[in-house]
Motif scaffolding. Structure first.
Motif: not given
Length: 196
Positions: A17-19, A158-162
Motif C-alpha cells: 500500500x505504501x509502495x 508496477x509493470x504494465x503489459x498490454x
C-alpha cells in the motif's frame, strides 16, 4: 521474510500500500465489492484446490480466516502458497477489473491476536487465522481494444503489459523506474510468479 533465492520475496499489505497506493486502493476496492472470493491452494498431492473464502483488510494486513480443519486450512498449513481472486461479480463487465493477489499464508496462533480478530471481524472461535505475505498483485482490465495487466511484486515498481485482440506480441509500457537488473526478466523477474 528473507529471500533464499528459491522463494519469491514477500511483503505485508501495508508495504504494498505504501509502495503503490493507487493500485492498492483499486485492489482493496475490488475486494470490498463482494464478501466471498476464490482461493486457490495446493492439495497434498500437489494438485490445485479452489475454495470460497472471505478476506479482510485490517491494521495494515490482509487476513484469511478459515474454519478449523477445513481442507483449505490444511492445504496452507502444509504448503503456504496460494492465489486469491476477487469475486468477478455478475456478467462480463468485471467492474473494476479482475484482481488477484498471490503469496504465502502465515498462520497466526497468538491467543491475543486471535481474540482481537474474532472481536473485530465478528468471527466465531475456533478458527485458523493467516496473515498474507504478498508475492504478487495483478489487476487485469479491458481498456478500449486492449487487455491491460498491471502487476506488482515486492521490490519492483508496477509493470504494465498490454495485449490487443490480435496475434501481435504483448508490449510493456515504458516505466523507466524499474530497479536495475530487471531487464529481460519475466513480469515478476527470475523464477517468480507467471507472466500474464
Amino acid at each position: 521474510m528473507e529471500n533464499d533465492g528459491t522463494t519469491p520475496a514477500t511483503a505485508r499489505w501495508a508495504a504494498f500500500e505504501a509502495a503503490e497506493p493507487e493500485l492498492a486502493a483499486t485492489v482493496r476496492e475490488r475486494f470490498g465489492m463482494y464478501t466471498h472470493h476464490a482461493l486457490a491452494t495446493l492439495r497434498k498431492d500437489g494438485s490445485p484446490r479452489l475454495s470460497g473464502i472471505e478476506a479482510e483488510f485490517r491494521e495494515g494486513e490482509l487476513w484469511l480466516g478459515m474454519m478449523p480443519n477445513s481442507l483449505k486450512a490444511r492445504d496452507v498449513r502444509r504448503d503456504p502458497r496460494f492465489s486469491l481472486l476477487a469475486n468477478p461479480g455478475e456478467g462480463t463487465g468485471m467492474g473494476g477489473g479482475d484482481v488477484r493477489v498471490s503469496g504465502r499464508a502465515v498462520e497466526v496462533t497468538d491467543p491475543e491476536t486471535l481474540d482481537w480478530y474474532a472481536k473485530e471481524a465478528g468471527a466465531p472461535q475456533p478458527f485458523h487465522l493467516f496473515k498474507v505475505a504478498l508475492t504478487e498483485v495483478v489487476r487485469t482490465a479491458v481498456e478500449g481494444e486492449e487487455i491491460v495487466f498491471r502487476a506488482w511484486a515486492p521490490g519492483r515498481a508496477v509493470r504494465t503489459i498490454r495485449r490487443g485482440n490480435d496475434d501481435a506480441p504483448p508490449r510493456e509500457d515504458a516505466a523507466g523506474d524499474r530497479p536495475s537488473g530487471d531487464a529481460g526478466q519475466g513480469l515478476s523477474g527470475g523464477s517468480g510468479p507467471d507472466r500474464p
